[in-house]
Motif scaffolding. Sequence first.
Motif, PDB file in Angstrom:
ATOM      1  N   UNK A 596       0.815  -1.209   0.000  1.00 55.36           N
ATOM      2  CA  UNK A 596       0.000   0.000   0.000  1.00 55.36           C
ATOM      3  C   UNK A 596       0.850   1.262   0.000  1.00 55.36           C
ATOM      4  N   UNK A 597       2.106   1.124   0.350  1.00 58.00           N
ATOM      5  CA  UNK A 597       2.975   2.298   0.401  1.00 58.00           C
ATOM      6  C   UNK A 597       3.500   2.726  -0.954  1.00 58.00           C
ATOM      7  N   UNK A 598       3.309   1.912  -1.947  1.00 61.96           N
ATOM      8  CA  UNK A 598       3.961   2.176  -3.235  1.00 61.96           C
ATOM      9  C   UNK A 598       3.562   3.516  -3.838  1.00 61.96           C
ATOM     10  N   UNK A 599       2.312   3.871  -3.655  1.00 65.24           N
ATOM     11  CA  UNK A 599       1.875   5.124  -4.278  1.00 65.24           C
ATOM     12  C   UNK A 599       1.652   6.236  -3.271  1.00 65.24           C
ATOM     13  N   UNK A 600       1.911   5.967  -2.016  1.00 66.24           N
ATOM     14  CA  UNK A 600       1.670   7.011  -1.034  1.00 66.24           C
ATOM     15  C   UNK A 600       2.938   7.320  -0.234  1.00 66.24           C
ATOM     16  N   UNK A 601       3.310   6.413   0.609  1.00 73.29           N
ATOM     17  CA  UNK A 601       4.405   6.710   1.516  1.00 73.29           C
ATOM     18  C   UNK A 601       5.774   6.733   0.832  1.00 73.29           C
ATOM     19  N   UNK A 602       6.059   5.740   0.027  1.00 75.22           N
ATOM     20  CA  UNK A 602       7.400   5.703  -0.569  1.00 75.22           C
ATOM     21  C   UNK A 602       7.722   6.926  -1.432  1.00 75.22           C
ATOM     22  N   UNK A 603       6.802   7.363  -2.284  1.00 76.90           N
ATOM     23  CA  UNK A 603       7.128   8.592  -3.028  1.00 76.90           C
ATOM     24  C   UNK A 603       7.388   9.774  -2.091  1.00 76.90           C
ATOM     25  N   UNK A 604       6.567   9.921  -1.073  1.00 70.47           N
ATOM     26  CA  UNK A 604       6.765  11.027  -0.137  1.00 70.47           C
ATOM     27  C   UNK A 604       8.097  10.899   0.582  1.00 70.47           C
ATOM     28  N   UNK A 605       8.405   9.712   0.975  1.00 70.78           N
ATOM     29  CA  UNK A 605       9.688   9.404   1.619  1.00 70.78           C
ATOM     30  C   UNK A 605      10.856   9.810   0.718  1.00 70.78           C
ATOM     31  N   UNK A 606      10.760   9.448  -0.537  1.00 72.07           N
ATOM     32  CA  UNK A 606      11.826   9.784  -1.486  1.00 72.07           C
ATOM     33  C   UNK A 606      11.905  11.298  -1.722  1.00 72.07           C
ATOM     34  N   UNK A 607      10.768  11.885  -2.005  1.00 75.73           N
ATOM     35  CA  UNK A 607      10.740  13.325  -2.306  1.00 75.73           C
ATOM     36  C   UNK A 607      11.328  14.145  -1.159  1.00 75.73           C
ATOM     37  N   UNK A 608      10.918  13.818   0.056  1.00 78.65           N
ATOM     38  CA  UNK A 608      11.372  14.633   1.181  1.00 78.65           C
ATOM     39  C   UNK A 608      12.860  14.485   1.430  1.00 78.65           C
ATOM     40  N   UNK A 609      13.357  13.291   1.273  1.00 85.22           N
ATOM     41  CA  UNK A 609      14.800  13.129   1.436  1.00 85.22           C
ATOM     42  C   UNK A 609      15.547  13.943   0.391  1.00 85.22           C
ATOM     43  N   UNK A 610      15.078  13.865  -0.821  1.00 85.89           N
ATOM     44  CA  UNK A 610      15.767  14.580  -1.895  1.00 85.89           C
ATOM     45  C   UNK A 610      15.622  16.098  -1.727  1.00 85.89           C
ATOM     46  N   UNK A 611      14.453  16.515  -1.277  1.00 84.64           N
ATOM     47  CA  UNK A 611      14.222  17.948  -1.156  1.00 84.64           C
ATOM     48  C   UNK A 611      15.007  18.574  -0.004  1.00 84.64           C
ATOM     49  N   UNK A 612      15.185  17.823   1.052  1.00 83.93           N
ATOM     50  CA  UNK A 612      15.708  18.438   2.266  1.00 83.93           C
ATOM     51  C   UNK A 612      17.155  18.068   2.563  1.00 83.93           C
ATOM     52  N   UNK A 613      17.532  16.843   2.285  1.00 88.97           N
ATOM     53  CA  UNK A 613      18.857  16.388   2.687  1.00 88.97           C
ATOM     54  C   UNK A 613      19.852  16.449   1.527  1.00 88.97           C
TER      55      UNK A 613
END
Length: 961
Positions: A596-613
């Motif tokens: 269930x995370x494939x279209x919700x949590x994982x993209x957000x997880x990836x985006x935030x890491x890339x955006x912030x770190x």
Amino acid sequence: MEIDYGSIEKKWQTRWIEADLDKSEPDESKKKFMLIFAYPGVTGYLHVGHLRGYSYVDAIGRYKRMTGYNVLFPVGTHATGNGGISLASKIARKDEKTIDYLIRNGCPEDKIPELGKPMSVIEFFNGVYVNDYWKRFGFLADWRRFTCTLYPDYAKFIEWQFRKLNDAHLLIQKPYYATVCPNCGPVAVDPSETDLSKGGRAETQEYTLLKFRHGDEFLVAATLRPETVYGQVCFWVNPSVEYRRIRKGGEVWIVSPQAAEKIPLQMDGVEDIGAIPGREMIGWMCEAPMVHREIPVLPASFCDPDVGTGLVTSVPSDAPDDWISLQEVKKDPKIREEYGLSQELIDSVVPISIIEMKGYGDFPAEDMIKRMGIERPGDPKLVEAKKQVYKDGYHMGRMKAICGEYAGMRVEEAKDRMRQAMLDSGEAEVFRDLTEEVVCRCGARVHIKRLDDQWFINYADQELTEKTSEHCKSMDINPQEYRDNVHAVLNWYRERACVRQGNWLGTRFPFDDKWVIEAISDSTLYPVYYLISLYANDGRIKPEQMTESFFDFVILGKGDAKAVSASTGVSEELLGKIRKDVLYWYPLDINLGGKEHMTVHFPGFLFNHVAILPQEMWPRGITVNWYVTGKTSDKRSKSKGGAQPIPGAAAKFGVDAMRLYYAHIASMFVDVEWSEDAVMMYKQRIERIVSLVQEIIASETDVPEGPMDSWLISRFNTHLKEIRQAMEGYELRQMCTVVYFDMLNDMKWSSRRGGCSATAVREALRIWIQAMMPVTPHIAEELWESAGFEGLVSARQLPEADDSRISGSAEYSENLIRDIMSDITEVRKISKIDPKRIILYVSPGWKKKVMEYALEMMADGSLSVPALTKKCMSDGDIKSKGKAASELAKKVAIDFGRASAESKKVIVGTDELALLAGASAFLGDELKTEVSVFDSDAEGLYDPQGKSKAAVPGRPAIFLE
RNA sequence: GCGGGGGUAGCCGAGCCGGCCAAAGGCGCGGGACUUAAGAUCCCGUUCUUAGUGAUUCAAGGGUUCGAAUCCCUUCCCCCGCACCA
């Protein structure tokens, strides 16, 4: 033999803690490995399915630990939202079902009164998750770092995260159409109905409101098919509904009372100015939009005031409801009389054919009605008929010539164009509505509401998307399908509403505290917070010290330790230590979560890491696991109904059996149906292994060193290789096949063949038990101890496979013996002979020579049928065998051509005579018949049936005497 | 619709970067051994034919190739996600 799993589990879990195996600290001399499972939402008791993914993480972590890594596996929980509030309030008001649910799952009764507050019920479940699930299952997680999204220190982290998103210009505000409860604010409408008591399956539909002028007011109809306006021939009003007049801008609209309530939620300046009975409108003429024709208003019972505006424009050609209702009006003179409608008027209403589509005539609605056998308005089949006609019309339809400038256009295109044209000309408006009744948990009706100042995280940002997508290419994402698809997901991901109002637990939005950050948005960057929670949990830093500059320093390395220390009161030393932790442990190596995370949590997880770190802290891996699905029914189980509580299952099967079940029942990437029988199989398998190992330990073997030793050691080194290779890609299932099936079979074969020397057996045992540690750690410890090996197996390093001890010929030899046994059985069965003696003929030398030639030719790539034949014919020995020689050459050339040189080399290199002579006693025992082995080249060979002719290297001939 | 994934022997499920694949492993089933007994264990078998051979199989139909479960095309069928729900 009865194994007391409970006490074994407890015993070793205590020992692990005593040995500090659960505590992870940086160690520069070791490679690090950090992994998590996506923390679960605190929603109540979990079921056996949830443990599937969690136990993968522990097994992988344990494996990494045993292969040289310093492993960090932290856990936490997610409690943002209103789940806690609603659960607590149910408990507080002693809701019977809820209390029963708690007790059924093992909640102590005297505990219940304490759970009436949101935070106390959340803390209660935090304890259940950690103690009854994760510790109970033997996880080696670093418990000191546990965090929960509702902790004040966590909130500080989230505030910081949002400041960073803002710095990156990723927070935007714009209007948003949300599903909203008047009391609780925005609610999630989804099938799980977390926020709802009804209507989770509802969808938002975008209607086009069409305005029909009547005098100086408008009848407003809602339609999903604006492209059908050319086919409008009349207008439906439900005579039994009391409609409302509303003022909207300078206009007066007539809509259903429900719509009169919904419309103001989405449009400004709307005012209810009075009622008008539906009846009154029957017989009116009104002007249809776009086509500007006067059409009559007719009565129809199917107009539901709850759907759209409760008024409907009639396009009988393409709407089954319209068609059947029109037939009804035309057929039934009573309707005419009742509403004073003239025959002329009725007769003037004639369907207009507007859309051409394959498989349908001029009037698709009529076709469908006939096809489905619908006879009157209100037939439930109409719903399906409508759907089908709409779908086919949309995909296959083309506008007919009558449709003005849209003639010839595909419906897909015409729909948007016509809608836009009417919006532009002021004949239409957009209105959103839900497809079914949705009711909030609080009991109020949920509607769609426009929010003007909604905050979003702009995941649609092109640069961010590209960077993230690019980074994914270098990540280890499993399964492959998701790795391929994640780019599409990232692309598809739009701006995401990140805050909400209402009855909701979470972190306040730092830029406007009327908002609370919603559940997805505060659970994307958190893995890095596990590196800090340790210090918040032991009190070394207080939430109020966790300022923006604190996080900037420890996570991003920004600023100066001295200044940060001065402003926060955290010592420079501690700041330095936390910073070091972050640098050491990050990036995250695996984030494992359910599909269930494939279209919700994982993209957000990836985006935030890339955006912030910074780039070097971006995640390295994602693994997706599928589910264990319901159906707890079981042939033998008497206790049916509902998923089994986890502690109960653990007690029944033992933790290790469940862990093995999860790991081996199927690939991670398919759903599995829970089956107690299946778990039982694994339990039995473990017990089989335990009793075999204990037998081995107990029996003082005095077998001298011999060929079986090198076979066993070779096999186990081969298995070590397989294990390492499988785990390279986290293929737990493959690994378990080797450890719990292949290695067991090898051990059994070895004792069947008379056993190995004590040295070899102990060496094999060492490897085997260690290999069991990741998946069945408790049993592994128990066996390790009873074998008298030193220390904890959980703390040991798995040996590397020793190539020099892998012997292709030893392994081949045993396979040959097995093949021969099954060949003999086969022949025996077919020939129905009960032999007094079995004779095996080993291949004559010349045949081996043919193969040797073939091998040589393989090496230089010259192998072919003619070439090998020629070569053989130039060898006098072989040539003298005549036709048999050329036939063999042909066969060998073809056969070798298809195989690898390696696999054939062992065949040719094996001394079959010695091998079989050595095994003849064993074969005799097994087959309960005397077995003799002869060399086909022997002088005066005893071979009454000439069977020896069939002997080939790798395939001795068999004669049943 | 958009996007993604599949259809393998009684079942579950490997294999699917072409050959060593009649196709791992498990379960089920059949036979045998052991046993007071077992949801125990151990052997053997489980497409058809057959002195260990051969034939036909991996949704259906075409194609590429010396060679296809594995690559390409078509058809049929199934599943999943599509949003503020971890």
